[in-house]
Motif scaffolding. Structure first.
Motif, PDB file in Angstrom:
ATOM      1  N   THR A 259       0.797  -1.521   0.155  1.00 26.18           N
ATOM      2  CA  THR A 259      -0.262   0.120  -0.051  1.00 26.18           C
ATOM      3  C   THR A 259       0.550   1.359  -0.274  1.00 26.18           C
ATOM      4  OG1 THR A 259       0.167  -0.170   2.172  1.00 26.18           O
ATOM      5  CG2 THR A 259      -2.104  -1.226   0.744  1.00 26.18           C
ATOM      6  N   VAL A 260       1.512   0.801   1.189  1.00 24.97           N
ATOM      7  CA  VAL A 260       2.691   2.563   0.887  1.00 24.97           C
ATOM      8  C   VAL A 260       3.800   2.280   0.208  1.00 24.97           C
ATOM      9  CG1 VAL A 260       1.075   2.663   3.500  1.00 24.97           C
ATOM     10  CG2 VAL A 260       3.509   1.698   3.240  1.00 24.97           C
ATOM     11  N   GLY A 261       4.567   0.739   0.170  1.00 24.19           N
ATOM     12  CA  GLY A 261       5.724   1.515  -0.918  1.00 24.19           C
ATOM     13  C   GLY A 261       6.837   0.491   0.605  1.00 24.19           C
ATOM     14  N   LEU A 262       8.299  -0.323  -0.332  1.00 25.06           N
ATOM     15  CA  LEU A 262       9.429  -0.319   0.443  1.00 25.06           C
ATOM     16  C   LEU A 262      10.044   0.050   1.349  1.00 25.06           C
ATOM     17  CD1 LEU A 262      10.504  -3.275   0.412  1.00 25.06           C
ATOM     18  CD2 LEU A 262      11.687  -2.602  -1.661  1.00 25.06           C
ATOM     19  N   THR A 263       9.843   1.854   0.936  1.00 19.55           N
ATOM     20  CA  THR A 263      10.929   3.039   0.816  1.00 19.55           C
ATOM     21  C   THR A 263      10.058   3.959   2.096  1.00 19.55           C
ATOM     22  OG1 THR A 263      10.383   3.943  -1.060  1.00 19.55           O
ATOM     23  CG2 THR A 263      12.627   3.004  -0.563  1.00 19.55           C
ATOM     24  N   ASP A 264       9.156   3.551   2.383  1.00 21.18           N
ATOM     25  CA  ASP A 264       7.839   4.573   3.170  1.00 21.18           C
ATOM     26  C   ASP A 264       7.076   2.994   4.424  1.00 21.18           C
ATOM     27  OD1 ASP A 264       7.385   6.862   3.599  1.00 21.18           O
ATOM     28  OD2 ASP A 264       5.717   7.164   2.136  1.00 21.18           O
ATOM     29  N   THR A 265       7.926   2.169   4.496  1.00 24.88           N
ATOM     30  CA  THR A 265       7.979   1.087   5.474  1.00 24.88           C
ATOM     31  C   THR A 265       9.203   0.830   6.108  1.00 24.88           C
ATOM     32  OG1 THR A 265       5.944   0.122   3.604  1.00 24.88           O
ATOM     33  CG2 THR A 265       7.133  -1.439   6.618  1.00 24.88           C
ATOM     34  N   LEU A 266       8.685   1.128   7.596  1.00 22.31           N
ATOM     35  CA  LEU A 266      10.384   0.564   8.238  1.00 22.31           C
ATOM     36  C   LEU A 266       9.757  -0.521   9.948  1.00 22.31           C
ATOM     37  CD1 LEU A 266      13.040   1.233   8.413  1.00 22.31           C
ATOM     38  CD2 LEU A 266      12.422   3.365   9.903  1.00 22.31           C
ATOM     39  N   VAL A 267      10.896  -0.692  10.237  1.00 22.63           N
ATOM     40  CA  VAL A 267      10.860  -1.473  11.291  1.00 22.63           C
ATOM     41  C   VAL A 267      12.072  -0.487  12.080  1.00 22.63           C
ATOM     42  CG1 VAL A 267      10.892  -3.586  12.781  1.00 22.63           C
ATOM     43  CG2 VAL A 267       9.868  -3.296  10.160  1.00 22.63           C
ATOM     44  N   VAL A 268      12.021  -1.097  13.647  1.00 21.58           N
ATOM     45  CA  VAL A 268      12.681  -0.190  14.287  1.00 21.58           C
ATOM     46  C   VAL A 268      13.017  -0.791  15.814  1.00 21.58           C
ATOM     47  CG1 VAL A 268      12.985   2.385  16.184  1.00 21.58           C
ATOM     48  CG2 VAL A 268      11.392   2.478  14.385  1.00 21.58           C
ATOM     49  N   THR A 269      13.987  -1.243  15.846  1.00 18.91           N
ATOM     50  CA  THR A 269      14.093  -2.139  16.404  1.00 18.91           C
ATOM     51  C   THR A 269      14.725  -0.954  18.502  1.00 18.91           C
ATOM     52  OG1 THR A 269      16.661  -3.057  15.959  1.00 18.91           O
ATOM     53  CG2 THR A 269      14.123  -4.185  14.829  1.00 18.91           C
ATOM     54  N   ARG A 270      15.294  -1.821  18.924  1.00 23.65           N
ATOM     55  CA  ARG A 270      16.017  -1.289  19.861  1.00 23.65           C
ATOM     56  C   ARG A 270      17.404  -2.236  19.612  1.00 23.65           C
ATOM     57  NH1 ARG A 270      14.224   0.683  24.255  1.00 23.65           N
ATOM     58  NH2 ARG A 270      16.372  -0.157  25.697  1.00 23.65           N
ATOM     59  N   SER A 271      18.714  -2.390  19.216  1.00 17.35           N
ATOM     60  CA  SER A 271      19.255  -3.110  18.825  1.00 17.35           C
ATOM     61  C   SER A 271      19.611  -3.541  17.409  1.00 17.35           C
ATOM     62  CB  SER A 271      20.161  -4.540  19.616  1.00 17.35           C
ATOM     63  OG  SER A 271      19.295  -5.300  19.283  1.00 17.35           O
ATOM     64  N   ASN A 272      21.165  -3.084  17.209  1.00 13.31           N
ATOM     65  CA  ASN A 272      21.619  -4.397  15.774  1.00 13.31           C
ATOM     66  C   ASN A 272      21.314  -5.260  15.406  1.00 13.31           C
ATOM     67  OD1 ASN A 272      23.158  -1.581  14.313  1.00 13.31           O
ATOM     68  ND2 ASN A 272      23.837  -1.640  16.168  1.00 13.31           N
ATOM     69  N   LYS A 273      21.551  -6.322  16.576  1.00 13.95           N
ATOM     70  CA  LYS A 273      20.833  -7.738  16.157  1.00 13.95           C
ATOM     71  C   LYS A 273      19.579  -7.949  16.408  1.00 13.95           C
ATOM     72  CE  LYS A 273      21.194 -12.144  19.352  1.00 13.95           C
ATOM     73  NZ  LYS A 273      22.061 -12.474  20.678  1.00 13.95           N
ATOM     74  N   TYR A 274      19.143  -6.967  16.560  1.00 14.41           N
ATOM     75  CA  TYR A 274      17.525  -7.775  16.612  1.00 14.41           C
ATOM     76  C   TYR A 274      16.965  -7.279  14.974  1.00 14.41           C
ATOM     77  CZ  TYR A 274      15.927  -9.380  20.767  1.00 14.41           C
ATOM     78  OH  TYR A 274      15.427 -10.007  22.191  1.00 14.41           O
ATOM     79  N   ALA A 275      17.707  -5.768  14.414  1.00 14.38           N
ATOM     80  CA  ALA A 275      17.700  -5.369  13.027  1.00 14.38           C
ATOM     81  C   ALA A 275      18.017  -6.836  12.310  1.00 14.38           C
ATOM     82  CB  ALA A 275      18.393  -3.790  12.916  1.00 14.38           C
ATOM     83  N   ASN A 276      19.264  -7.484  11.957  1.00 16.82           N
ATOM     84  CA  ASN A 276      19.822  -8.234  11.463  1.00 16.82           C
ATOM     85  C   ASN A 276      18.840  -9.355  11.635  1.00 16.82           C
ATOM     86  OD1 ASN A 276      22.111  -6.704  11.089  1.00 16.82           O
ATOM     87  ND2 ASN A 276      23.064  -7.849  12.190  1.00 16.82           N
ATOM     88  N   VAL A 277      17.825  -9.959  12.415  1.00 15.11           N
ATOM     89  CA  VAL A 277      17.243 -10.576  13.018  1.00 15.11           C
ATOM     90  C   VAL A 277      15.827 -10.090  11.594  1.00 15.11           C
ATOM     91  CG1 VAL A 277      15.786 -12.219  13.453  1.00 15.11           C
ATOM     92  CG2 VAL A 277      17.919 -11.553  15.043  1.00 15.11           C
ATOM     93  N   TYR A 278      15.382  -9.183  11.972  1.00 12.73           N
ATOM     94  CA  TYR A 278      13.620  -8.828  10.991  1.00 12.73           C
ATOM     95  C   TYR A 278      14.545  -8.646   9.321  1.00 12.73           C
ATOM     96  CZ  TYR A 278      10.587  -7.133  14.393  1.00 12.73           C
ATOM     97  OH  TYR A 278       9.713  -7.798  14.999  1.00 12.73           O
TER      98      TYR A 278
END
Length: 480
Positions: A259-278
């Protein structure tokens, strides 16, 4: 009289009746602009939903109507693009505006000479401006706020307006945002004016994002350092904030991408480790990508790079935090104990600029913000072996031109830490708390959650938030 005339023109640009806070800010800004006093710096601090963006836009338009062309700046490329969109004028990164690269080995930037006269420098997202060197030690003194002030006041009759949200995360390594602190700014010897917008405008009252952001910043104001707190979030009755479970996450992400596109969707995490998992999960389970890097991937630069812009007039360096899309994937190489990929990247925040670069594959999955110090040292020593027997000056010259040593460090940008998201806006934001104990629920957490919430312009999804975070009858706020 001039002050009153300017204030009235500024008020007309708002196109609505200002709140009490906004009326005071209009008065303060008008006095500052018209020179009624000895103030050289003005701080406009505004929380989410209080009309700060609208007021800055009105100020820019009013100054232009009086024949004054302000210079607009922000700490990051994405923040500068947002500022340009809502103000209707070009905006630049602070680094591009105030520094010039010096000749010689390495990337060294000195403070440029300010050639402007009678100019107002308006800097948005000022909460991000740091006073510690870190990766920015190559720029001027390494203290961005000091350099910004020095640059502005080199000019003839120039003044500085700093705009930001004191509720957001301070710069990495700082306990507060120095560029929004009147006492800190007063040390420069100029008078400092200030206005704070705290009253949520009527148009925003029905927003769940802003309702919860307002609760968080009020709780932040009431919480002492070291005190434990329990924020109580509200989602019922709001269409722009929603709780979801892990089981619902993939479907919600897919819907957002559609609906809003790839560049307008973001997941925010508390660490780089969790960001990698996502990032890995999104690539494999939604986009079915098995390769290390694929055309269409969205990536974020995680370390400043000066190598690939040395022949460009429009960009001095690729900055930590810049976001790009992979538009071509070329040859893979293994050298110096590392893996490299030749790719073309498109930087939407810099007018769709495309660059052919070599990226270092190991940075993609690093659990730190970039390559570890051990990895960086290993690369340095391995490359230096090619230049054994050379003098130091000769070796430095070779290192400066070695594309492997200067390879771009990137991470996937479907999910990033909150600090990495600061200064940007996305339509839909998914927030994952990660693992939290009661001891971790403090002022810093409140700032983290406030900053994460306010990255969204349309909708926030709260992923796997514990039940204790939500309103129950007569539930207490503080737990410590």
């Amino acid at each position: 009289m001039v002050n009153d005339f300017f204030r009235d023109r500024l008020r007309e640009k708002l196109f609505f009746e200002p709140t009490g806070d906004q009326a005071e800010a209009l008065e303060g800004l008008s006095r500052f602009v018209c020179g009624d006093g000895d103030e050289g710096i003005f701080v406009l601090s505004g929380y989410a939903g209080t009309g700060k963006t609208t007021l800055v836009s009105a100020l820019v338009k009013t100054l232009a109507s009086f024949g004054v062309r302000p210079v607009l700046m922000a700490p990051t490329g994405r923040a500068a693009k947002v500022l340009a969109l809502y103000s209707g004028m070009p905006a630049y990164t602070i680094h591009r505006a105030i520094y010039r690269q010096q000749s010689g080995y390495g990337a060294s930037f000195s403070i440029a000479k300010n050639m402007f006269k009678d100019t107002f420098f308006i800097v948005d997202e000022a909460s991000m401006i740091s006073q510690t060197a870190g990766e920015m030690s190559a720029f001027g003194t390494g203290r961005l706020l000091d350099d910004l002030v020095e640059y502005v006041f080199q000019g003839e009759n120039c003044r500085l307006i700093l705009v930001g949200d004191a509720g957001q995360l301070p710069p990495v390594g700082s306990l507060f945002s120095p560029a929004l602190d009147v006492n800190e700014l007063g040390c420069y010897g100029f008078g400092v004016g200030k206005a704070t917008l705290g009253e949520v405008v009527r148009q925003a009252e029905g927003s769940g994002i802003l309702s919860n952001a307002t609760m968080l910043r009020r709780l932040l104001e009431q919480t002492a350092p070291g005190q434990q707190v329990m924020p109580r979030l509200s989602v019922k009755g709001f269409g722009d904030i929603e709780r979801i479970t892990g089981a619902e996450l993939l479907e919600a992400l897919e819907h957002s991408y559609d609906t809003v596109g790839l560049t307008d969707t973001l997941v925010v995490t508390r660490s780089n480790k969790y960001a990698n998992v996502y990032n890995n999960g999104i690539r494999s389970r939604i986009f079915w990508r098995e390769e290390q890097l694929t055309v269409g991937d969205i990536v974020m630069v995680v370390k400043n790079n000066y190598f690939y812009t040395k022949n460009l007039d429009r960009l001095d360096f690729i900055a930590n935090g810049d976001i790009a899309e992979v538009v071509r994937v070329g040859r893979h190489e293994e050298l110096y104990g590392f893996h490299f990929i030749n790719v073309d990247l498109k930087f939407a925040d810099y007018d769709e600029l495309e660059l052919s670069v070599k990226v270092i594959q190991e940075s993609l999955q690093s659990e730190g913000p970039s390559l570890t110090q051990k990895e960086a040292d290993t690369l340095y020593y391995n490359v230096c072996e090619d230049y054994a027997g050379m003098s130091k000056s000769e070796m430095y010259k070779e290192l400066k031109n070695n594309e492997y040593f200067n390879a771009l460090q990137i991470k996937f940008a479907y999910a990033v830490t909150c600090h990495k998201s600061q200064g940007g806006q996305w339509a839909n934001v998914f927030i994952d708390n990660g693992y939290l104990t009661d001891e971790m629920l403090d002022r810093e957490y409140l700032r983290w959650l406030y900053t994460a919430l306010t990255r969204a312009t349309q909708k926030v999804y709260l992923v796997n938030f514990n039940e204790k975070f939500f309103h129950t009858p007569n539930s207490p706020t503080s737990v410590g």
